[in-house]
Motif scaffolding. Structure first.
Motif, PDB file in Angstrom:
ATOM      1  N   PRO A   2     -16.800  29.139  36.608  1.00 38.37           N
ATOM      2  CA  PRO A   2     -18.082  28.493  36.229  1.00 38.37           C
ATOM      3  C   PRO A   2     -19.296  29.357  36.537  1.00 38.37           C
ATOM      4  N   SER A   3     -19.193  30.268  37.506  1.00 36.27           N
ATOM      5  CA  SER A   3     -20.353  31.093  37.848  1.00 36.27           C
ATOM      6  C   SER A   3     -20.651  32.156  36.791  1.00 36.27           C
ATOM      7  N   LEU A   4     -19.684  32.484  35.939  1.00 34.83           N
ATOM      8  CA  LEU A   4     -19.905  33.500  34.909  1.00 34.83           C
ATOM      9  C   LEU A   4     -20.587  32.938  33.665  1.00 34.83           C
ATOM     10  N   TYR A   5     -20.422  31.645  33.402  1.00 36.73           N
ATOM     11  CA  TYR A   5     -21.049  30.958  32.256  1.00 36.73           C
ATOM     12  C   TYR A   5     -20.634  31.567  30.904  1.00 36.73           C
ATOM     13  N   ILE A   6     -19.473  32.198  30.838  1.00 38.76           N
ATOM     14  CA  ILE A   6     -19.040  32.781  29.569  1.00 38.76           C
ATOM     15  C   ILE A   6     -17.861  32.028  28.975  1.00 38.76           C
ATOM     16  N   PHE A   7     -17.205  31.187  29.785  1.00 40.83           N
ATOM     17  CA  PHE A   7     -16.064  30.421  29.277  1.00 40.83           C
ATOM     18  C   PHE A   7     -16.415  28.951  29.064  1.00 40.83           C
ATOM     19  N   GLN A   8     -17.628  28.558  29.443  1.00 47.47           N
ATOM     20  CA  GLN A   8     -18.035  27.179  29.208  1.00 47.47           C
ATOM     21  C   GLN A   8     -18.402  26.989  27.732  1.00 47.47           C
ATOM     22  N   LYS A   9     -18.587  25.751  27.355  1.00 47.73           N
ATOM     23  CA  LYS A   9     -18.886  25.449  25.959  1.00 47.73           C
ATOM     24  C   LYS A   9     -20.190  26.113  25.550  1.00 47.73           C
ATOM     25  N   GLY A  10     -20.149  26.837  24.450  1.00 44.89           N
ATOM     26  CA  GLY A  10     -21.290  27.604  23.995  1.00 44.89           C
ATOM     27  C   GLY A  10     -21.283  29.036  24.468  1.00 44.89           C
TER      28      GLY A  10
END
Length: 555
Positions: free
Chosen positions: A330-338
């Motif tokens: 979650p800290s990378l924010y690249i695999f979350q939706k969008g």
């Protein structure tokens, strides 16, 4: 009052004023003295520097007043006020700065200066105080005066008039108090100077430590970058072209332990994992299409029929992937939706779920797939992912084979007791078994528990040594935090191992891993695990034979 036109005014003798102030009842030819006094007064009023020649104005005023009545003197006062208003507006428009004194100042010139000084404006923190004549000192000047030391003939302590707010803590310490507070004594002033010197020295020491720390970090970073550049040349020119013949040499294994260069890490992992399943990019496309069809049917039905879910067909676990992807790094924010890799990770996990419906999707797979996606292309990541999960250790954990998992835990405890006997006994006393912390580590291959760069180095060693490296890394983590774990009880130890510190140092961890010996009674990991497997088979045979000879079966 301003702009007043006197009934005595008949002409425009003075152009600056609205009408001439010459009285009609005092003709020029009737009273020569009044005419001379009037000319003197009008000349002084229109003089450009009248406000700076108080004597001229007062002389003209007294000369006129001596020849006039009380009513005419009142008229003169009105004229003077009109004069002030006119010149104030004129000078303001020309951006001039003139200080106008009140009429009482001209009429009573012997008023003491002390009374005027008390009316000086100015708000201060500790009350209204008169302005001082000496210039203001900033914090730099104060510090320079302090560093120059006291004068050879010190003056007695006197309170200063602070009419400015101190610009820094230096001024607060080194300046005297305001006049409405008690003055500092010599001892207090000396103590403040000493405290200030100690604060400055402490700040300088902290700055020096931080500068030295940054210098060491930069030096270490340059050294690592230089080593990576040199090793990348060796990997590209010597090792990768001759992979099969050089992969097991001592030189390559040493380079492997130091860490594979990030630019070629994906290629080295693919070669080390292999492709025993003979998966092709076309096969990945087929199973991805099947997964998309399943997702479409799930969106239409909005739910999964419980009758369709079985142990042999776990394709229904596709619907769980969406929930788990948002919790992946979650800290990378690249695999979350969008994010840029959300759909890519979703596709790889969905294709594998359709490729191995007997396994389906299990929580923790998303971390392994995400690490591969960061280092490989989409199809290559799927091929490496499917072959990696096909390894015996991963298959035992993801298929939740309890008997096989217990054998792995037993083998781990053998080397745990051999390397860390004190911590092993502490865990035994607190009933903390390996399944409390090893399952999460093995399921995600340490990519969830360790920082991403440290986890990639663990993957490098895992691709080199196989499943033994996973359990050796676990022992290295226990060795690294042994002193902390010995002070904890069951609950705190389990919580600590499930959430390791985010700043786990790579060099310290791999030093602990290197000091961990995977030998017990002259037996290595594979030999110990094989012996446990044989003992398990013998116990199974004994239990089956005893059940066949039981009276219930005979009857």
């Amino acid at each position: 009052m301003f702009g007043f036109k006197s009934p005595y005014c008949t002409s425009n003798a003075i152009p600056e004023f609205r009408g001439s102030p010459l009285p009609r009842s005092f003709g020029v030819y009737k009273d020569h003295h009044r005419l001379l006094a009037w000319k003197k007064l009008t000349h002084s009023l229109t003089h450009p520097h009248t406000h700076t020649h108080r004597g001229i104005l007062m002389s003209a005023f007294m000369s006129w007043a001596s020849w006039c009545s009380a009513a005419e003197t009142l008229f003169l006062l009105t004229l003077y006020l009109q004069f002030l208003f006119f010149y104030r507006n004129k000078l303001l428009l020309s951006s001039c700065t003139i200080t106008y004194l009140p009429l009482s100042h001209f009429l009573f010139p012997k008023e003491s200066k002390a009374a005027a000084s008390h009316s000086a404006p100015g708000w201060k923190l500790f009350g209204k105080i008169p302005l001082r004549d000496n210039p203001l000192k900033n914090s730099t000047t104060i510090q320079q005066e302090y560093e120059s030391g006291p004068s050879p003939h010190p003056q007695p302590m006197r309170r200063k008039n602070l009419e400015f707010e101190p610009l820094s803590t230096t001024a607060l310490i080194l300046e005297d108090r305001p006049p409405n507070l008690p003055a500092k004594s010599e001892e207090e002033s000396q103590r403040h100077r000493q405290e200030y010197s100690e604060m400055v020295a402490g700040a300088k020491r902290r700055e020096m430590k931080e500068a030295q720390k940054k210098k060491r970090q930069m030096k270490e970073r340059y050294r690592q970058e230089e080593n990576i550049a040199n090793s990348m040349v060796i990997w590209n020119t010597e090792i990768l072209p001759n992979w099969e013949s050089m992969r097991n040499t001592r030189r390559v294994r040493d380079l492997w332990w130091q860490g594979v260069p990030p630019s070629i890490r994906g290629k080295v992992w693919s070669l080390a994992i292999g492709n025993e399943l003979n998966i092709t990019p076309e096969l990945y496309t087929i199973f991805l299409s099947r997964a998309k069809e399943k997702w479409k049917s799930f969106s239409e039905t909005s739910s999964v029929n419980e009758n369709e879910v079985s142990l042999a067909d776990r394709e229904s676990s596709l619907d769980l992937i969406k929930l788990d992807i948002s919790r992946t790094f979650p800290s990378l924010y690249i695999f979350q939706k969008g994010g840029p890799y959300h759909d890519l990770l979703h596709s790889v996990l969905g294709a594998y779920t359709c490729y191995r419906p007997d396994v389906g999707y299990v929580q923790g797979m998303s971390f392994i797939a995400a690490v591969l996606i960061l280092n490989l292309e989409e199809a290559d990541a799927f091929i490496a992912f499917a072959n990696l999960l096909n390894k015996p250790c991963q298959m035992a954990f993801f298929r939740v084979d309890h008997d096989l998992m217990l054998k792995y835990f037993a083998a781990f405890e053998v080397f745990f007791e051999e390397n860390l006997p004190k911590l092993f006994q502490h865990f035994q006393n607190n009933s903390l078994t390996p399944d409390f912390y090893l399952i999460d580590w093995i399921f995600t291959l340490y990519s969830k528990s360790l920082p991403l760069d440290v986890a990639c180095r663990v993957w490098d060693v895992f691709c080199r040594d196989g499943e033994e490296a996973l359990f050796r890394t676990g022992l290295g983590i226990l060795r690294l935090y042994q002193d902390v774990l010995l002070q904890m009880d069951f609950i705190h130890s389990a919580q600590f191992l499930s959430r390791l510190p985010e700043n786990t140092p790579a060099h310290a961890l791999f030093s602990c891993i290197a000091n961990t010996q995977m030998i017990s009674n002259n037996r290595r990991w594979n030999q110990v695990f094989s012996a446990l497997m044989k003992d398990g088979l013998k116990e199974t045979d004994k239990s089956s034979s005893s059940s066949n000879n039981s009276p219930a079966l005979r009857s």
